[in-house]
Write a protein that holds these residues in place. Structure first.
Motif, PDB file in Angstrom:
ATOM      1  N   THR A 101       1.028  -1.161  -0.172  1.00 33.97           N
ATOM      2  CA  THR A 101      -0.068  -0.088  -0.047  1.00 33.97           C
ATOM      3  C   THR A 101       0.961   1.104  -0.111  1.00 33.97           C
ATOM      4  O   THR A 101       1.861   1.313   0.810  1.00 33.97           O
ATOM      5  CB  THR A 101      -0.814  -0.116   1.305  1.00 33.97           C
ATOM      6  N   THR A 123      -4.705   4.272  -4.536  1.00 29.99           N
ATOM      7  CA  THR A 123      -5.078   3.108  -4.894  1.00 29.99           C
ATOM      8  C   THR A 123      -5.503   2.799  -6.279  1.00 29.99           C
ATOM      9  O   THR A 123      -5.806   4.017  -6.960  1.00 29.99           O
ATOM     10  CB  THR A 123      -6.053   2.420  -3.959  1.00 29.99           C
ATOM     11  N   GLU A 137      -7.283  -2.972   0.051  1.00 34.95           N
ATOM     12  CA  GLU A 137      -6.226  -3.788  -0.842  1.00 34.95           C
ATOM     13  C   GLU A 137      -5.917  -5.158  -0.433  1.00 34.95           C
ATOM     14  O   GLU A 137      -6.034  -6.119  -1.477  1.00 34.95           O
ATOM     15  CB  GLU A 137      -4.936  -3.102  -1.096  1.00 34.95           C
TER      16      GLU A 137
END
Ligand SMILES: Cc1cc2nc3c(=O)[nH]c(=O)nc-3n(C[C@H](O)[C@H](O)[C@H](O)COP(=O)(O)OP(=O)(O)OC[C@H]3O[C@@H](n4cnc5c(N)ncnc54)[C@H](O)[C@@H]3O)c2cc1C
Length: 415
Positions: A301, A306, A363
């Motif tokens: 991450t 994202t 994620e």
């Protein structure tokens, strides 16, 4: 109180639009930057089936399921499976509807992509979308880590974005911020063919394909046809060939004999009806290469940025799950962000650490879902292009049918 975070979504596809709607429902301000110049700028393509636990669930949470059901076409689930030589192995069109229903709804009804997009677009606050904003590049702010500056093709910039979501599809300009992976050729080129308004222009074709999809799978080749809500039939004559085949095979795809040559050179031993589908789909012909990202793609991450949908995990269309996974991603990301916003123990959403915690949670499960669906898609690709692909698909449907009939019989006997 600190100002709300600046949330930028790149791309007004089904994934980006679903995310924007879900965030707006929870008063999180958001702007979508879309390369196309208006909602009418591009033909949005064919029909899609939305699954109960993915696309339909996201629409339910977005308060849009009733609107979806108004336009959905349960009859579009019908399948007809053919062998290359023209034998029909399965045909739902000659059976009464039998597939399982959830709460009275058909399990995976079809909807035209353009209709789905309109439902989502109409659900957003005015001014949410900036049309004609093609993202060229992203730079992390030199002074404030985790904030991003966006550059667009029209020369404009957007500075100081707190949360950047790449929902910009296969060739994402946001993806390089989190991974160096790029789409690669999946070994299949599909010739997309359209016949418009078939009930008027070619009733035979409409009847042959049926209410939903008609598939022929064979070693190294497949023919996949689908009835659209618009009355058109869209077909893909797909073959396993190297990446430059479409350019180097000698067929002039814009020429008058492209369909005849495709049939003569790649489908000559097929049943006459299958050949006729290709020959009589005269309105549009577009060669399309199939691209994919690696199965099991992942990254660590990165604060403030994202991906979702095809930008995160592009797959070939051979399991028909792409839109569903994109919308499931949007739902999961929205939930992660909303949970941080509403958490009494967490700081405000505008705290960048808080956003990062939400992104990590999102994620983790998004990448797992991506891997599962990409694996399923790889099985789909193998099956579609194998000598026994049609038998396997027909056998699978037959099994489901037999189970449904057995259940029905038990119910009727009062068990
Ligand atoms: C031939 C084919 C058939 C398919 N059939 C099915 C099916 O039956 N069922 C199914 O579930 N899936 C299917 N899919 C897959 C599905 O279309 C995708 O998975 C889905 O559209 C992904 O949604 P998305 O929102 O992630 O991206 P997209 O739908 O690709 O949307 C991305 C958006 O971003 C915009 N954009 C791109 N670049 C930029 C930029 N630089 N700046 C600003 N905006 C940008 C684009 O204009 C677009 O509006 C199919 C795909 C193909 C190719």
């Amino acid at each position: 109180m600190s100002p709300p975070p600046k949330v930028a979504i790149i791309g007004a596809g089904p994934g980006g639009l679903t995310l924007a709607r879900l965030l707006q429902q929870h008063s999180i301000p958001v702007t979508i930057y879309e390369a196309e110049t208006s909602r009418q700028a591009r033909n949005q393509g064919g029909t899609l089936d939305l699954h109960p636990r993915a696309g339909q669930l996201a629409l339910k949470e977005a308060g849009l399921l009733p609107e979806f059901l108004k336009h959905a076409r349960p009859e579009g689930e019908a399948s007809k499976i053919m062998k290359y030589d023209g034998r029909v192995l399965w045909d739902d069109n000659v059976l009464p509807p039998w597939r399982p229903t959830a709460e009275g709804e058909q399990e995976r009804p079809e909807i035209d992509r353009v209709v789905l997009r309109d439902i989502l677009l109409d659900s957003l606050l005015p001014g949410t979308i900036q049309w004609g904003k093609k993202l060229l590049g992203v730079q992390e702010d030199e002074k404030i880590k985790g904030k991003y500056n966006l550059s667009f093709a029209d020369g404009s910039m957007e500075m100081g974005v707190d949360l950047l979501v790449g929902a910009d599809g296969a060739w994402s300009k946001v993806r390089p911020l989190v991974t160096p992976e790029k789409p690669f050729y999946a070994g299949i080129t599909a010739i997309e063919l359209w016949a418009l308004d078939v009930d008027k222009t070619n009733p035979w074709l409409g009847k042959f394909v049926g209410q939903g999809s008609m598939f022929m799978f064979d070693e190294g080749r497949a023919l996949m046809c689908q009835r659209q809500g618009s009355g058109a039939v869209r077909s893909y004559a797909a073959i396993k060939r190297p990446e430059n085949w479409a350019e180097e095979c000698g067929i002039d795809w814009e020429g008058p004999d492209a369909r005849e040559r495709l049939v003569n050179e790649y489908f000559a031993d097929c049943g006459a009806d299958l050949q006729r589908v290709i020959l009589e789909s005269k309105d549009v012909l577009i060669p399309r290469k199939c691209w994919m990202l690696p199965v099991g793609i992942s990254w660590k991450t990165r604060p403030g940025v994202t991906l979702l949908g095809d930008a995160a995990h592009l797959m070939t269309p051979f399991a028909g799950v792409g839109v569903n996974v994109a919308m499931a991603d949007a739902l999961e990301l929205a939930k992660a962000l909303i949970a941080r916003k509403d958490s009494v123990t967490a700081k405000l959403l505008s705290d960048s650490k808080n956003i990062t915690i939400a992104l990590e949670a999102y994620e983790k499960s998004m990448l797992k879902r991506a891997e599962e669906n990409a694996t399923k898609t790889m099985h789909g690709l193998k099956g579609h292009f194998s000598a026994t692909g049609s038998e396997e698909r027909a056998g699978k449907i037959q099994k489901g049918y037999d189970m449904m009939m057995a259940k029905k019989a038990e119910k009727e006997k009062g068990f």
